[in-house]
Enzyme design. Structure first.
Site, short mmCIF file in Angstrom:
data_model
loop_
_atom_site.label_atom_id
_atom_site.label_comp_id
_atom_site.label_asym_id
_atom_site.label_seq_id
_atom_site.Cartn_x
_atom_site.Cartn_y
_atom_site.Cartn_z
N ASN A 1 36.58 43.03 46.08
CA ASN A 1 35.62 42.25 45.43
C ASN A 1 35.80 40.93 46.31
O ASN A 1 36.88 40.45 46.20
CB ASN A 1 36.08 42.03 43.89
CG ASN A 1 35.45 40.98 43.42
OD1 ASN A 1 34.52 40.47 43.92
ND2 ASN A 1 35.56 40.74 41.88
N HIS B 1 27.12 43.28 42.11
CA HIS B 1 28.31 42.69 42.50
C HIS B 1 29.38 43.72 42.75
O HIS B 1 29.42 44.56 41.66
CB HIS B 1 28.85 41.71 41.61
CG HIS B 1 30.12 41.14 41.74
ND1 HIS B 1 30.45 40.64 42.97
CD2 HIS B 1 30.99 40.95 40.89
CE1 HIS B 1 31.64 40.18 43.08
NE2 HIS B 1 32.02 40.39 41.46
N CYS C 1 31.89 34.69 41.29
CA CYS C 1 31.19 35.64 42.05
C CYS C 1 29.80 35.54 41.98
O CYS C 1 29.05 36.31 42.69
CB CYS C 1 31.71 37.01 41.23
SG CYS C 1 33.51 37.18 41.20
N1 COA Z 1 48.72 49.42 39.50
C1 COA Z 1 49.30 50.15 38.37
N2 COA Z 1 49.20 49.81 37.26
C2 COA Z 1 48.52 48.78 36.99
C3 COA Z 1 47.87 47.89 37.77
C4 COA Z 1 48.15 48.24 39.25
N3 COA Z 1 47.60 47.51 40.24
N4 COA Z 1 47.22 46.87 37.09
C5 COA Z 1 47.54 47.25 35.90
N5 COA Z 1 48.19 48.18 35.88
C6 COA Z 1 48.69 48.80 34.39
C7 COA Z 1 48.75 47.80 33.41
O1 COA Z 1 49.92 46.99 33.32
C8 COA Z 1 48.60 48.58 32.03
O2 COA Z 1 50.06 49.18 32.04
P1 COA Z 1 50.58 49.22 30.47
O3 COA Z 1 49.80 50.26 29.69
O4 COA Z 1 51.99 49.80 30.63
O5 COA Z 1 50.37 47.83 29.79
C9 COA Z 1 47.71 49.64 32.74
O6 COA Z 1 47.75 50.15 33.85
C10 COA Z 1 46.43 49.86 32.19
O7 COA Z 1 45.84 48.46 32.28
P2 COA Z 1 44.35 47.96 31.94
O8 COA Z 1 44.20 46.61 31.93
O9 COA Z 1 44.13 48.37 30.56
O10 COA Z 1 43.62 48.81 32.98
P3 COA Z 1 42.15 48.85 33.13
O11 COA Z 1 41.97 50.40 33.24
O12 COA Z 1 41.46 48.10 32.17
O13 COA Z 1 41.96 48.24 34.68
C11 COA Z 1 41.49 46.48 35.62
C12 COA Z 1 42.46 47.09 34.96
C13 COA Z 1 41.79 44.84 36.23
C14 COA Z 1 41.20 47.28 37.01
C15 COA Z 1 40.08 46.42 34.94
O14 COA Z 1 40.23 45.73 33.79
C16 COA Z 1 39.02 45.62 35.67
O15 COA Z 1 38.46 46.05 36.68
N6 COA Z 1 38.44 44.54 35.06
C17 COA Z 1 37.52 43.69 35.52
C18 COA Z 1 37.86 42.86 36.60
C19 COA Z 1 36.84 42.24 37.53
O16 COA Z 1 36.00 43.11 38.17
N7 COA Z 1 36.81 41.04 37.54
C20 COA Z 1 36.19 40.30 38.20
C21 COA Z 1 34.75 40.19 37.77
S1 COA Z 1 33.67 39.28 38.94
#
Ligand code: COA
Length: 325
Positions: free
Chosen positions: A282, A252, A112
């Site tokens: 993204n 970003h 990214c």
């Molecule tokens: N829809 C519904 N539930 C979802 C889901 C979706 N699309 N994706 C994950 N979940 C669930 C998970 O399975 C988890 O369930 P569980 O508690 O039963 O295990 C729950 O939601 C929480 O997951 P978690 O990973 O803790 O969620 P979060 O609040 O951290 O959000 C992201 C997940 C991916 C959105 C977040 O971690 C994020 O944005 N990370 C950075 C990603 C990014 O930007 N990367 C690129 C950088 S360049």
């Protein structure tokens, strides 16, 4: 002499993939995606459309804005982690499609952060006299490396391209600083396992979906917030500025909660941060140049204003570019 942004451009594929569409693919909901990411919809390239197909019209628009012909371009740098092919570089395909016969062309792989790395490289090429101008592009077709059965990643990404023309000029406008950073010890938090020399192309690679992006969302989130805040801070400190001097921050566009947390860490009002991730998700290396082009064209910031671009991506890679528009 200042290295100035002489023109900007963007290109987004027409097809819109909404959260409602994703509800039909994986166990997710519009509400979860909006609450946890801020994303409402993203653009998806049609079958057969590759990164250089998105990059080329974005580049043409930037050249037009700069009043330049493709034959005048001396350097093309494409930031992409979804290149047309492993080689030749996507930049070479763009060079050919544009007819930029004089340009040296190569890709930068910094996930990214590819566009910000590209601006930093091109800035130094022009400053050192190796070329007079450069086309820097971020272009991505992340839909090609998404596992559409993985709800934790497939809701986040989209396709698109953005471009800038950099050239030397007189006056106040220009790039004030670039800072880029890497930490390879965190490579396993965000990566695509297959397709390189580690996991070579085999039938298993496809059936096990090893071509697809893998991410540890929680740890990536935390590092992204700290790194982007650090990159913004170093740009401000080096230039003897504070947040009050900045007209707009172009972060970003990974996740609205990441942007909010960065704003909080920096003690800045969130309204200073430009957001379009609600419409595009993204788009990796394309996210900042797409946002920059929108900012320039919709008048959110204009000539003389300070714009701070801040990035984070796989690698990990991160950095910032501070520019007076
Ligand atoms: N829809 C519904 N539930 C979802 C889901 C979706 N699309 N994706 C994950 N979940 C669930 C998970 O399975 C988890 O369930 P569980 O508690 O039963 O295990 C729950 O939601 C929480 O997951 P978690 O990973 O803790 O969620 P979060 O609040 O951290 O959000 C992201 C997940 C991916 C959105 C977040 O971690 C994020 O944005 N990370 C950075 C990603 C990014 O930007 N990367 C690129 C950088 S360049």
């Amino acid at each position: 002499m200042k290295i100035q942004i002489a023109g900007t451009g963007r290109f987004l594929p027409e097809k819109v993939l909404t959260n409602a569409d994703l509800e039909k693919l994986v166990a997710t909901s519009n509400q979860w995606i909006i609450e946890r990411t801020g994303i409402h919809e993203r653009r998806i390239a049609a079958e057969g459309v590759c990164a250089s197909d998105l990059a080329t019209p974005a580049a043409r628009q930037a050249l037009e804005a700069a009043g330049m012909k493709p034959e005048e371009v001396e350097l093309i740098v494409v930031g992409t982690s979804t290149p047309d092919m492993n080689f030749p570089s996507t930049a070479c395909f763009v060079q050919s499609k544009l007819g930029a016969v004089k340009a040296v062309a190569f890709d930068v792989l910094a996930a990214c952060s590819g566009f910000i790395y590209g601006v930093s490289i091109a800035n130094n090429f022009i400053k050192s006299g190796q070329c007079k101008n450069a086309l820097v592009i971020g272009a991505e077709v992340y839909s090609s490396i998404i596992n559409w059965e993985d709800r934790t990643t497939c809701v986040l990404f989209g396709d698109g391209a953005g471009a800038v023309v950099l050239k030397a000029g007189e006056g106040e406008s220009g790039i004030l600083s670039t800072h880029i950073f890497s930490d390879g010890s965190k490579s396993a938090d965000l990566y695509t396992p297959g397709g390189g020399s580690v996991n070579r192309f085999t039938p298993d690679l496809v059936s096990e979906k090893k071509y697809a992006l893998c991410m540890k969302g929680n740890s990536t989130f935390k590092v992204a917030v700290k790194s982007m805040a650090d990159a913004a801070r170093v740009a401000l400190e080096q230039n003897g500025l504070t947040g009050a001097d900045i007209k707009i921050v172009i972060p970003h566009q990974a996740n609205l909660r990441i942007v909010s947390a960065v704003a909080k860490q920096l003690g800045l009002d969130e309204s200073l941060f430009y957001i379009n991730l609600d419409r595009y998700g993204n788009t990796a290396a394309a996210s900042i140049p797409i946002a920059l082009d929108e900012v320039v064209r919709n008048g959110r910031a204009g000539k003389g204003d300070l714009a701070l671009m801040v990035t984070f991506g796989g690698g990990f890679t991160w950095g910032s570019v501070l520019v007076r528009l």
